[in-house]
Design a protein around this motif. Structure first.
Motif, PDB file in Angstrom:
ATOM      1  N   ILE A  29       0.869  -1.182   0.000  1.00  0.00           N
ATOM      2  CA  ILE A  29       0.000   0.000   0.000  1.00  0.00           C
ATOM      3  C   ILE A  29       0.903   1.228   0.000  1.00  0.00           C
ATOM      4  CG2 ILE A  29      -1.704   1.283   1.386  1.00  0.00           C
ATOM      5  CD1 ILE A  29      -2.613  -1.501   2.449  1.00  0.00           C
ATOM      6  N   LEU A  30       0.638   2.148  -0.916  1.00  0.00           N
ATOM      7  CA  LEU A  30       1.476   3.349  -1.003  1.00  0.00           C
ATOM      8  C   LEU A  30       0.961   4.416  -0.047  1.00  0.00           C
ATOM      9  CD1 LEU A  30       1.664   3.504  -4.919  1.00  0.00           C
ATOM     10  CD2 LEU A  30       3.286   2.437  -3.345  1.00  0.00           C
ATOM     11  N   ALA A  31       1.858   4.962   0.760  1.00  0.00           N
ATOM     12  CA  ALA A  31       1.479   6.039   1.683  1.00  0.00           C
ATOM     13  C   ALA A  31       1.787   7.374   1.022  1.00  0.00           C
ATOM     14  CB  ALA A  31       2.248   5.922   2.989  1.00  0.00           C
ATOM     15  N   PRO A  32       0.959   8.408   1.221  1.00  0.00           N
ATOM     16  CA  PRO A  32      -0.254   8.387   2.032  1.00  0.00           C
ATOM     17  C   PRO A  32      -1.373   7.573   1.375  1.00  0.00           C
ATOM     18  CG  PRO A  32       0.032  10.548   0.980  1.00  0.00           C
ATOM     19  CD  PRO A  32       1.254   9.766   0.681  1.00  0.00           C
ATOM     20  N   TYR A  33      -2.154   6.906   2.234  1.00  0.00           N
ATOM     21  CA  TYR A  33      -3.174   5.971   1.731  1.00  0.00           C
ATOM     22  C   TYR A  33      -4.526   6.259   2.370  1.00  0.00           C
ATOM     23  CZ  TYR A  33      -1.395   3.989   6.094  1.00  0.00           C
ATOM     24  OH  TYR A  33      -0.962   3.837   7.380  1.00  0.00           O
ATOM     25  N   TRP A  34      -5.554   5.770   1.700  1.00  0.00           N
ATOM     26  CA  TRP A  34      -6.911   5.830   2.272  1.00  0.00           C
ATOM     27  C   TRP A  34      -6.934   4.921   3.493  1.00  0.00           C
ATOM     28  CZ3 TRP A  34     -11.557   2.445   0.825  1.00  0.00           C
ATOM     29  CH2 TRP A  34     -12.719   2.938   1.422  1.00  0.00           C
ATOM     30  N   VAL A  35      -7.456   5.433   4.581  1.00  0.00           N
ATOM     31  CA  VAL A  35      -7.346   4.754   5.882  1.00  0.00           C
ATOM     32  C   VAL A  35      -7.881   3.318   5.892  1.00  0.00           C
ATOM     33  CG1 VAL A  35      -7.330   6.857   7.268  1.00  0.00           C
ATOM     34  CG2 VAL A  35      -9.517   5.866   6.616  1.00  0.00           C
ATOM     35  N   SER A  36      -8.854   3.030   5.039  1.00  0.00           N
ATOM     36  CA  SER A  36      -9.484   1.699   5.120  1.00  0.00           C
ATOM     37  C   SER A  36      -8.641   0.574   4.516  1.00  0.00           C
ATOM     38  CB  SER A  36     -10.859   1.722   4.448  1.00  0.00           C
ATOM     39  OG  SER A  36     -11.733   2.530   5.195  1.00  0.00           O
ATOM     40  N   TYR A  37      -7.714   0.909   3.599  1.00  0.00           N
ATOM     41  CA  TYR A  37      -6.953  -0.184   2.958  1.00  0.00           C
ATOM     42  C   TYR A  37      -6.226  -1.048   3.996  1.00  0.00           C
ATOM     43  CZ  TYR A  37      -7.317   2.489  -1.480  1.00  0.00           C
ATOM     44  OH  TYR A  37      -7.747   3.169  -2.576  1.00  0.00           O
ATOM     45  N   THR A  38      -5.481  -0.393   4.872  1.00  0.00           N
ATOM     46  CA  THR A  38      -4.665  -1.167   5.818  1.00  0.00           C
ATOM     47  C   THR A  38      -5.554  -2.002   6.741  1.00  0.00           C
ATOM     48  OG1 THR A  38      -4.603   0.836   7.166  1.00  0.00           O
ATOM     49  CG2 THR A  38      -2.638   0.351   5.850  1.00  0.00           C
ATOM     50  N   GLU A  39      -6.661  -1.402   7.173  1.00  0.00           N
ATOM     51  CA  GLU A  39      -7.528  -2.112   8.126  1.00  0.00           C
ATOM     52  C   GLU A  39      -8.244  -3.278   7.456  1.00  0.00           C
ATOM     53  OE1 GLU A  39      -6.874  -1.011  11.287  1.00  0.00           O
ATOM     54  OE2 GLU A  39      -5.569   0.164   9.965  1.00  0.00           O
ATOM     55  N   MET A  40      -8.655  -3.082   6.222  1.00  0.00           N
ATOM     56  CA  MET A  40      -9.334  -4.172   5.498  1.00  0.00           C
ATOM     57  C   MET A  40      -8.379  -5.342   5.259  1.00  0.00           C
ATOM     58  SD  MET A  40     -11.577  -2.424   2.548  1.00  0.00           S
ATOM     59  CE  MET A  40     -12.808  -1.178   2.806  1.00  0.00           C
ATOM     60  N   VAL A  41      -7.137  -5.019   4.930  1.00  0.00           N
ATOM     61  CA  VAL A  41      -6.138  -6.071   4.719  1.00  0.00           C
ATOM     62  C   VAL A  41      -5.932  -6.838   6.024  1.00  0.00           C
ATOM     63  CG1 VAL A  41      -3.662  -6.469   4.302  1.00  0.00           C
ATOM     64  CG2 VAL A  41      -4.952  -4.946   2.790  1.00  0.00           C
ATOM     65  N   THR A  42      -5.789  -6.089   7.123  1.00  0.00           N
ATOM     66  CA  THR A  42      -5.567  -6.716   8.426  1.00  0.00           C
ATOM     67  C   THR A  42      -6.750  -7.597   8.816  1.00  0.00           C
ATOM     68  OG1 THR A  42      -4.277  -4.790   9.047  1.00  0.00           O
ATOM     69  CG2 THR A  42      -4.990  -6.215  10.834  1.00  0.00           C
ATOM     70  N   LEU A  43      -7.940  -7.086   8.580  1.00  0.00           N
ATOM     71  CA  LEU A  43      -9.157  -7.831   8.938  1.00  0.00           C
ATOM     72  C   LEU A  43      -9.246  -9.145   8.155  1.00  0.00           C
ATOM     73  CD1 LEU A  43     -11.491  -7.373  10.844  1.00  0.00           C
ATOM     74  CD2 LEU A  43     -12.623  -6.008   9.105  1.00  0.00           C
ATOM     75  N   ALA A  44      -8.672  -9.144   6.962  1.00  0.00           N
ATOM     76  CA  ALA A  44      -8.700 -10.369   6.144  1.00  0.00           C
ATOM     77  C   ALA A  44      -7.528 -11.289   6.498  1.00  0.00           C
ATOM     78  CB  ALA A  44      -8.654  -9.992   4.668  1.00  0.00           C
ATOM     79  N   GLY A  45      -6.752 -10.932   7.531  1.00  0.00           N
ATOM     80  CA  GLY A  45      -5.622 -11.783   7.943  1.00  0.00           C
ATOM     81  C   GLY A  45      -4.334 -11.438   7.229  1.00  0.00           C
ATOM     82  N   GLY A  46      -4.386 -10.446   6.349  1.00  0.00           N
ATOM     83  CA  GLY A  46      -3.196 -10.075   5.584  1.00  0.00           C
ATOM     84  C   GLY A  46      -2.320  -9.092   6.331  1.00  0.00           C
ATOM     85  N   LYS A  47      -1.179  -8.779   5.705  1.00  0.00           N
ATOM     86  CA  LYS A  47      -0.232  -7.858   6.335  1.00  0.00           C
ATOM     87  C   LYS A  47      -0.009  -6.673   5.395  1.00  0.00           C
ATOM     88  CE  LYS A  47       4.518  -7.731   7.780  1.00  0.00           C
ATOM     89  NZ  LYS A  47       5.759  -8.240   7.252  1.00  0.00           N
ATOM     90  N   PRO A  48      -0.439  -5.468   5.826  1.00  0.00           N
ATOM     91  CA  PRO A  48      -0.173  -4.315   4.972  1.00  0.00           C
ATOM     92  C   PRO A  48       1.311  -3.983   4.987  1.00  0.00           C
ATOM     93  CG  PRO A  48      -1.669  -3.756   6.819  1.00  0.00           C
ATOM     94  CD  PRO A  48      -1.147  -5.122   7.069  1.00  0.00           C
ATOM     95  N   VAL A  49       1.876  -3.804   3.810  1.00  0.00           N
ATOM     96  CA  VAL A  49       3.286  -3.395   3.698  1.00  0.00           C
ATOM     97  C   VAL A  49       3.269  -1.993   3.097  1.00  0.00           C
ATOM     98  CG1 VAL A  49       5.508  -3.882   2.592  1.00  0.00           C
ATOM     99  CG2 VAL A  49       4.064  -5.765   3.411  1.00  0.00           C
ATOM    100  N   VAL A  50       3.614  -1.018   3.927  1.00  0.00           N
ATOM    101  CA  VAL A  50       3.472   0.367   3.490  1.00  0.00           C
ATOM    102  C   VAL A  50       4.749   0.847   2.804  1.00  0.00           C
ATOM    103  CG1 VAL A  50       3.130   2.735   4.299  1.00  0.00           C
ATOM    104  CG2 VAL A  50       1.759   0.873   5.270  1.00  0.00           C
ATOM    105  N   VAL A  51       4.589   1.387   1.607  1.00  0.00           N
ATOM    106  CA  VAL A  51       5.706   1.970   0.864  1.00  0.00           C
ATOM    107  C   VAL A  51       5.448   3.464   0.759  1.00  0.00           C
ATOM    108  CG1 VAL A  51       6.819   2.088  -1.395  1.00  0.00           C
ATOM    109  CG2 VAL A  51       6.225  -0.128  -0.424  1.00  0.00           C
ATOM    110  N   GLU A  52       6.397   4.234   1.262  1.00  0.00           N
ATOM    111  CA  GLU A  52       6.165   5.677   1.291  1.00  0.00           C
ATOM    112  C   GLU A  52       6.408   6.344  -0.052  1.00  0.00           C
ATOM    113  OE1 GLU A  52       8.113   7.283   4.705  1.00  0.00           O
ATOM    114  OE2 GLU A  52       6.767   6.136   6.002  1.00  0.00           O
ATOM    115  N   THR A  53       5.658   7.404  -0.285  1.00  0.00           N
ATOM    116  CA  THR A  53       5.955   8.286  -1.422  1.00  0.00           C
ATOM    117  C   THR A  53       6.284   9.646  -0.808  1.00  0.00           C
ATOM    118  OG1 THR A  53       3.675   9.056  -1.689  1.00  0.00           O
ATOM    119  CG2 THR A  53       4.319   7.075  -2.912  1.00  0.00           C
ATOM    120  N   ARG A  54       6.920  10.508  -1.606  1.00  0.00           N
ATOM    121  CA  ARG A  54       7.410  11.759  -1.031  1.00  0.00           C
ATOM    122  C   ARG A  54       6.762  12.963  -1.705  1.00  0.00           C
ATOM    123  NH1 ARG A  54      12.118  10.417   1.691  1.00  0.00           N
ATOM    124  NH2 ARG A  54      12.790  12.590   1.747  1.00  0.00           N
TER     125      ARG A  54
END
Ligand SMILES: Cc1ncc(COP(=O)(O)O)c(C=O)c1O
Length: 396
Positions: free
Chosen positions: A119-144
């Motif tokens: 998931i590219l940051a900054p991101y929509w708040v729900s992506y990380t939580e939806m991934v987590t809820l599905a048992g997945g692991k969000p891997v955040v990649v920053e943009t500048r």
């Protein structure tokens, strides 16, 4: 009795919470300016409402197929072909209760425990939580910000692992308003080509474009279309947030899985909303022009006002209806004797003492910023900006 463990790993939606707080204050008679909502202030065009009224009159009020009525799935395919030059068949489309449900279903259908989603940051708040809820692991990649919040293909390459199951793309982006260029999308395509992962492209802000051209990664990398899941919906472009109409188009196996999740949860999206969506997708587009011009005017007004404030710097977003001012220059100054240290604190002070609701950047993965929506009247925007200026000038 206590709640399930899965609720321990996700956070409540900070956008919905801040909006609820602003609404509660307004209900108490407090004059709050809300710049927090991700919701157009335009009304749904009348011809779309008429289609729903007609559907209701004709008694179109019953269950439909879970994936949506055939004419809507066809209208979605026609839209994707016409607007996006992407070819999908109706059995590659599922209609959901908002794009939000479509994305949720996708992660539920796709992820096993521990699977990674970039998931590219900054991101929509729900992506990380939806991934987590599905048992997945969000891997955040920053943009500048210096690079216009453009994705960095090398950073994506470094984040890819054998467990990477998907990469989420959102252009125009919530919250940065950044629009990915052809070169950026080509870079991403190159980075993921040797890696078997899904590309989830959330195109919900596609029509809210002030600069450049909207491109889906499928346009620059047709070879990746077989693993592309396009997410879109009616909420933002057609000012239909309350109708709850979203859709996904992608590989048949995934669409079938998403439909299974929906079969066992909500079944179909509302029948008459589907008829309205058919009218919207097949109908006239002339209303987009004045709407986008109005958003553009507001964007410029807000960006110009913010850039006049000392300690604040605001990039001019190319799309969506948010600005993401950099407020790091305010940190370290004091408010009523207390040093300002973060965006959450700034957002709290702004709401509690200056009656302006604006989202802190932290929950979007960008500390040092706040997000303001310009999907509200110029009068409200002016008032909100004046109050923000009052806060900034009161810092010592
Ligand atoms: C990036 C993004 N995707 C998806 C959605 C969901 O929209 P809806 O469920 O109303 O279609 C939103 C809403 O704020 C959003 O900002």
């Amino acid at each position: 009795m206590n709640l399930a463990n899965r609720l321990k790993v996700i956070k409540p939606s900070p956008t919905l919470a801040l909006n609820a707080k602003a609404k509660a204050l307004a209900a108490q008679g407090v004059d709050v300016v809300s710049l927090a909502a991700g919701e157009p202030d335009f009304d749904t065009p009348d011809f779309i409402k008429q289609a729903a009224i007609e559907a209701l009159r004709q008694g179109f009020t019953k269950y439909t197929p879970t994936a949506g009525i055939p004419e809507l799935r066809e209208a979605v395919c026609a839209k994707l072909e016409r607007d996006n030059r992407l070819t999908f068949a109706p059995d590659q489309v599922v209609v959901s209760v908002g794009a939000k449900q479509a994305i949720y279903n996708a992660f539920q259908a796709l992820l096993n425990e521990g699977d990674e989603v970039i998931i590219l940051a900054p991101y929509w708040v729900s992506y990380t939580e939806m991934v987590t809820l599905a048992g997945g692991k969000p891997v955040v990649v920053e943009t500048r910000e210096e690079n216009g919040f453009a994705p960095d293909p090398d950073a994506i390459r470094r984040a890819l692992t054998p467990r990477t199951k998907a990469l989420v793309l959102n252009s125009p982006s919530n919250p940065s308003g950044a629009v990915f260029s052809r070169a950026a999308l080509e870079g991403i395509a190159e980075a993921v080509r040797g890696h078997d992962c899904l590309l989830l492209s959330d195109d919900i802000y596609e029509k809210l474009l002030y600069e450049g051209q909207f491109l889906n990664i499928g346009n620059v990398a047709p070879d990746l279309v077989p693993r592309l899941l396009v997410i879109n919906g009616m909420s933002k472009a057609f000012s239909m947030t309350g109708w709850r109409m979203g859709y996904a188009a992608g590989p048949k196996w995934l669409i079938a899985g998403m439909q299974m999740i929906q079969d066992q949860s909500t079944s179909n999206a509302p029948s008459f909303s589907q008829k309205a969506a058919v009218a919207a997708l097949n109908g006239p587009r002339d209303f987009f022009v004045p709407m986008v011009e109005e958003y553009r005017g507001r964007r410029d007004m807000v960006v110009d006002a913010l850039n006049k404030l000392e300690g604040v710097h605001c990039r001019r977003p190319e799309g969506a209806f948010y600005v993401l001012p950099n407020v790091r220059g305010l940190f370290g100054r004091t408010y009523k004797g207390t040093p300002l240290t973060g965006s959450m604190q700034l957002s709290d002070i702004l709401l509690n003492d200056f009656r302006v609701a604006a989202m802190p950047g932290a929950p979007f993965g960008v500390e040092g910023y706040i997000r303001m929506s310009f999907a509200t009247s110029r009068e409200q925007l002016r008032k909100g900006l004046d109050r923000f200026k009052e806060l900034v000038t009161s810092l010592r």
